[in-house]
Design a protein around this motif. Sequence first.
Motif, mmCIF file in Angstrom:
data_model
loop_
_atom_site.group_PDB
_atom_site.id
_atom_site.type_symbol
_atom_site.label_atom_id
_atom_site.label_comp_id
_atom_site.label_asym_id
_atom_site.label_seq_id
_atom_site.Cartn_x
_atom_site.Cartn_y
_atom_site.Cartn_z
ATOM 1 N N MET A 154 0.823 -1.206 0.000
ATOM 2 C CA MET A 154 0.000 0.000 0.000
ATOM 3 C C MET A 154 0.857 1.256 0.000
ATOM 4 N N LEU A 155 1.986 1.225 0.721
ATOM 5 C CA LEU A 155 2.881 2.384 0.733
ATOM 6 C C LEU A 155 3.482 2.617 -0.653
ATOM 7 N N ALA A 156 3.939 1.538 -1.286
ATOM 8 C CA ALA A 156 4.507 1.658 -2.634
ATOM 9 C C ALA A 156 3.462 2.170 -3.609
ATOM 10 N N TRP A 157 2.233 1.667 -3.480
ATOM 11 C CA TRP A 157 1.157 2.093 -4.372
ATOM 12 C C TRP A 157 0.813 3.564 -4.151
ATOM 13 N N PHE A 158 0.787 3.993 -2.897
ATOM 14 C CA PHE A 158 0.498 5.404 -2.603
ATOM 15 C C PHE A 158 1.571 6.318 -3.186
ATOM 16 N N ILE A 159 2.832 5.945 -3.029
ATOM 17 C CA ILE A 159 3.924 6.762 -3.569
ATOM 18 C C ILE A 159 3.788 6.905 -5.085
ATOM 19 N N PHE A 160 3.453 5.802 -5.735
ATOM 20 C CA PHE A 160 3.307 5.852 -7.199
ATOM 21 C C PHE A 160 2.131 6.732 -7.611
ATOM 22 N N THR A 161 0.978 6.556 -6.976
ATOM 23 C CA THR A 161 -0.201 7.343 -7.357
ATOM 24 C C THR A 161 -0.004 8.824 -7.042
ATOM 25 N N ALA A 162 0.671 9.119 -5.925
ATOM 26 C CA ALA A 162 0.947 10.514 -5.580
ATOM 27 C C ALA A 162 1.874 11.142 -6.625
ATOM 28 N N TRP A 163 2.888 10.393 -7.038
ATOM 29 C CA TRP A 163 3.813 10.875 -8.076
ATOM 30 C C TRP A 163 3.065 11.129 -9.391
ATOM 31 N N ALA A 164 2.153 10.218 -9.746
ATOM 32 C CA ALA A 164 1.366 10.375 -10.974
ATOM 33 C C ALA A 164 0.492 11.626 -10.900
ATOM 34 N N LYS A 165 -0.097 11.885 -9.741
ATOM 35 C CA LYS A 165 -0.960 13.063 -9.588
ATOM 36 C C LYS A 165 -0.146 14.345 -9.619
ATOM 37 N N VAL A 166 1.054 14.324 -9.064
ATOM 38 C CA VAL A 166 1.931 15.501 -9.131
ATOM 39 C C VAL A 166 2.244 15.829 -10.587
ATOM 40 N N GLN A 167 2.546 14.811 -11.396
ATOM 41 C CA GLN A 167 2.818 15.021 -12.814
ATOM 42 C C GLN A 167 1.580 15.512 -13.560
ATOM 43 N N PHE A 168 0.437 14.979 -13.198
ATOM 44 C CA PHE A 168 -0.795 15.278 -13.924
ATOM 45 C C PHE A 168 -1.366 16.649 -13.558
ATOM 46 N N PHE A 169 -1.441 16.949 -12.271
ATOM 47 C CA PHE A 169 -2.089 18.179 -11.815
ATOM 48 C C PHE A 169 -1.124 19.348 -11.636
ATOM 49 N N GLY A 170 0.140 19.049 -11.313
ATOM 50 C CA GLY A 170 1.074 20.134 -11.022
ATOM 51 C C GLY A 170 0.727 20.800 -9.703
ATOM 52 N N GLY A 171 1.089 22.072 -9.559
ATOM 53 C CA GLY A 171 0.803 22.804 -8.334
ATOM 54 C C GLY A 171 1.757 22.436 -7.210
ATOM 55 N N PRO A 172 1.497 22.942 -5.997
ATOM 56 C CA PRO A 172 2.355 22.619 -4.851
ATOM 57 C C PRO A 172 2.380 21.106 -4.587
ATOM 58 N N LYS A 173 3.563 20.537 -4.530
ATOM 59 C CA LYS A 173 3.673 19.083 -4.399
ATOM 60 C C LYS A 173 3.069 18.575 -3.100
ATOM 61 N N TRP A 174 3.302 19.288 -2.007
ATOM 62 C CA TRP A 174 2.810 18.818 -0.710
ATOM 63 C C TRP A 174 1.286 18.750 -0.693
ATOM 64 N N LEU A 175 0.643 19.734 -1.326
ATOM 65 C CA LEU A 175 -0.819 19.763 -1.356
ATOM 66 C C LEU A 175 -1.365 18.645 -2.244
ATOM 67 N N THR A 176 -0.726 18.417 -3.382
ATOM 68 C CA THR A 176 -1.151 17.343 -4.282
ATOM 69 C C THR A 176 -0.982 15.983 -3.615
ATOM 70 N N ILE A 177 0.126 15.785 -2.920
ATOM 71 C CA ILE A 177 0.370 14.511 -2.215
ATOM 72 C C ILE A 177 -0.645 14.315 -1.106
ATOM 73 N N PHE A 178 -0.965 15.384 -0.386
ATOM 74 C CA PHE A 178 -1.964 15.296 0.686
ATOM 75 C C PHE A 178 -3.331 14.924 0.118
ATOM 76 N N LYS A 179 -3.708 15.558 -0.982
ATOM 77 C CA LYS A 179 -4.992 15.239 -1.610
ATOM 78 C C LYS A 179 -4.992 13.819 -2.176
ATOM 79 N N ALA A 180 -3.841 13.379 -2.688
ATOM 80 C CA ALA A 180 -3.730 11.999 -3.185
ATOM 81 C C ALA A 180 -3.976 11.006 -2.052
ATOM 82 N N PHE A 181 -3.448 11.329 -0.867
ATOM 83 C CA PHE A 181 -3.695 10.491 0.306
ATOM 84 C C PHE A 181 -5.176 10.471 0.664
ATOM 85 N N LEU A 182 -5.826 11.630 0.610
ATOM 86 C CA LEU A 182 -7.252 11.698 0.922
ATOM 87 C C LEU A 182 -8.088 10.898 -0.076
#
Length: 207
Positions: A154-182
Amino acid sequence: MHHIWHDVVHSFVHADKGVIHLTKELALKPGIVVKEYVAGKRKKYFNPFSYLVLTVAISAFLTHYFHLMENNSQSVNPVTELSSKYFNLILFIGVPISSFYMWLLFRKKGYNYAENLTFQAFIGGFRVVFFILIFTPLVLLFRQYYFYVLSIYMLAWFIFTAWAKVQFFGGPKWLTIFKAFLVILFTQMTMTLILSLVAYFLIKRQP
């Protein structure tokens, strides 16, 4: 049969838009792949929903054949039993649910629900790689530490999906990663609620 077999093989190994090409591209730049696809550059990529169907079938086969959802616990949880029995269906249902939460949390980025659904189809399809490379071998080798293995996966999967969302949405990385977690958290809570309700009504109907 010759032409059918040629089309099947071609869909996997085509250098520009086959399944193997798509899997490689998703491994290297998942968010960019989805961004290009929703922007109209679709001829170079395998269809995301066909990809999802194919990879979910592979994941379901691995889960059933190797009993990947089973641990060494003596008690059988009804929710876990349902998850194992209908694993492929659960993966499919999770895609529109996670797409809804992603659309809700990232709606200011301007992507509609269908585009978020396309993102989840691509990324959800790539999940089979994590199944093959991480989850399956670890469960087979260390089933006695099942929940630790599940946590690593699950940790590996979260890291991958968060990275994908950062690439896709852009913006502040910390906020995108937090939203990916949510997105993952809300999806998991919703799926658990649905499975718990189904398990409750199935138990209630038993004589």
